[in-house]
Scaffold this active site. Structure first.
Site, short mmCIF file in Angstrom:
data_model
loop_
_atom_site.label_atom_id
_atom_site.label_comp_id
_atom_site.label_asym_id
_atom_site.label_seq_id
_atom_site.Cartn_x
_atom_site.Cartn_y
_atom_site.Cartn_z
N ASN A 13 3.66 -58.55 -18.84
CA ASN A 13 3.30 -59.58 -17.85
C ASN A 13 4.47 -59.88 -16.93
O ASN A 13 4.28 -60.07 -15.73
CB ASN A 13 2.81 -60.85 -18.55
CG ASN A 13 1.37 -60.71 -18.98
OD1 ASN A 13 0.46 -60.77 -18.15
ND2 ASN A 13 1.15 -60.45 -20.27
N LEU A 92 6.93 -75.13 -27.42
CA LEU A 92 7.93 -75.98 -26.75
C LEU A 92 7.81 -77.41 -27.24
O LEU A 92 6.72 -77.91 -27.51
CB LEU A 92 7.71 -75.94 -25.23
CG LEU A 92 7.87 -74.55 -24.60
CD1 LEU A 92 7.41 -74.57 -23.14
CD2 LEU A 92 9.31 -74.08 -24.69
N HIS A 108 -2.84 -66.75 -21.83
CA HIS A 108 -3.35 -66.56 -23.19
C HIS A 108 -4.45 -65.51 -23.16
O HIS A 108 -5.33 -65.55 -22.30
CB HIS A 108 -3.88 -67.89 -23.75
CG HIS A 108 -4.30 -67.77 -25.17
ND1 HIS A 108 -3.39 -67.70 -26.20
CD2 HIS A 108 -5.52 -67.63 -25.73
CE1 HIS A 108 -4.04 -67.56 -27.34
NE2 HIS A 108 -5.34 -67.51 -27.09
N GLU A 173 -4.84 -59.56 -17.44
CA GLU A 173 -3.67 -60.46 -17.41
C GLU A 173 -2.75 -60.11 -16.25
O GLU A 173 -2.29 -61.00 -15.53
CB GLU A 173 -2.86 -60.33 -18.71
CG GLU A 173 -3.51 -60.96 -19.91
CD GLU A 173 -2.59 -60.98 -21.13
OE1 GLU A 173 -2.61 -61.98 -21.84
OE2 GLU A 173 -1.84 -60.00 -21.35
C1 GAR Z 1 0.18 -61.33 -23.73
O1 GAR Z 1 -1.03 -60.69 -24.08
C2 GAR Z 1 0.00 -62.83 -23.70
O2 GAR Z 1 -1.26 -63.23 -23.28
C3 GAR Z 1 0.23 -63.19 -25.14
O3 GAR Z 1 1.32 -62.40 -25.51
C4 GAR Z 1 1.22 -61.15 -24.83
C5 GAR Z 1 2.59 -60.80 -24.28
O4 GAR Z 1 2.60 -59.49 -23.78
N1 GAR Z 1 0.49 -64.60 -25.31
C6 GAR Z 1 -0.03 -65.34 -26.28
O5 GAR Z 1 -0.74 -64.89 -27.16
C7 GAR Z 1 0.29 -66.82 -26.20
N2 GAR Z 1 -0.45 -67.57 -27.15
P1 GAR Z 1 3.75 -59.01 -22.83
O6 GAR Z 1 5.08 -59.30 -23.52
O7 GAR Z 1 3.54 -57.53 -22.70
O8 GAR Z 1 3.63 -59.72 -21.53
#
Ligand code: GAR
Length: 200
Positions: A13, A92, A108, A173
């Site tokens: 992301n 946090l 999320h 995402e």
């Molecule tokens: C993503 O899928 C994000 O939505 C999730 O962690 C991943 C990080 O991927 N976040 C959560 O689950 C928050 N509750 P990335 O490091 O490749 O961006």
């Protein structure tokens, strides 16, 4: 509009945000700092490659309040207007959330308020729902809660495996997060109670 991205892991992301910024897609937002609680996070490599300053702030068992104070003091000099949580796997403290009230975004991998927590994709897949998705929201003092900015559905189709579903969710995402960050940077998001109004 100075943006700090917080990431604990792979950082896909973060990469989507970096790529969006390069094409003018976060304007007037600019990523000035990437913070990670994990020294080995690949997100840090992505940041360095893009020439973005990084800070590793490890918790080493530190109580949450103390850790968050440390983060606040370490990012103070960057005049951060917006914190973007991109796979930052820490909750946090309420002091931190108050300090950056209405200036923290999270993504999320599920349609909140469904499937909160660390395994949003797997939990939805195992529950056998036909539709899951992605949510970008403002962070409040509750976990995976706060006014929703953008949501997009991802259907779970017959042949889908957890892996194919993950791919589909991540693709959404990577499109949705830069869009939400840009809306914030342009001052187009207005929180009204529990809801977010997007000004045209
Ligand atoms: C993503 O899928 C994000 O939505 C999730 O962690 C991943 C990080 O991927 N976040 C959560 O689950 C928050 N509750 P990335 O490091 O490749 O961006």
């Amino acid at each position: 509009m100075n943006i700090a991205v917080f990431a604990s892991g792979n950082g896909t992301n973060l990469q989507a945000l970096i790529d969006a910024e390069a094409g003018g897609g976060l304007s007037p937002g600019k990523i000035v700092l990437v913070v990670s609680d994990k020294a080995g996070a690949f997100a840090l490599e992505r940041a360095k490659k893009a020439g973005i300053e990084t800070r590793v702030i490890e918790a080493n068992g530190m109580p949450r309040e103390e850790y968050d104070k440390k983060v606040m003091s370490e990012i103070k000099d960057k005049n951060v207007d917006l914190i973007v949580l991109a796979g930052f796997m820490r909750i946090l403290s309420s002091n931190f959330v108050k300090q950056y009230n209405e200036r923290i975004l999270n993504i999320h991998p599920a349609l909140l308020p469904a499937f909160k927590g660390t395994h949003g994709i797997k939990d939805a897949f195992e529950a056998g729902v036909e539709v899951t998705g992605v949510t970008v929201h403002f962070v409040n003092e509750e976990l995976d809660a706060g006014p929703i900015i953008l949501q997009e559905e991802v259907p779970i189709e017959k042949g889908d495996t957890l892996e194919t579903l993950e791919e589909k969710i991540h693709a959404v995402e990577h499109r949705l997060y830069p869009k939400a960050v840009k809306l914030f940077a342009e001052g187009k998001l207005k929180i009204e109670g529990e809801k977010v109004r997007i000004r045209s």
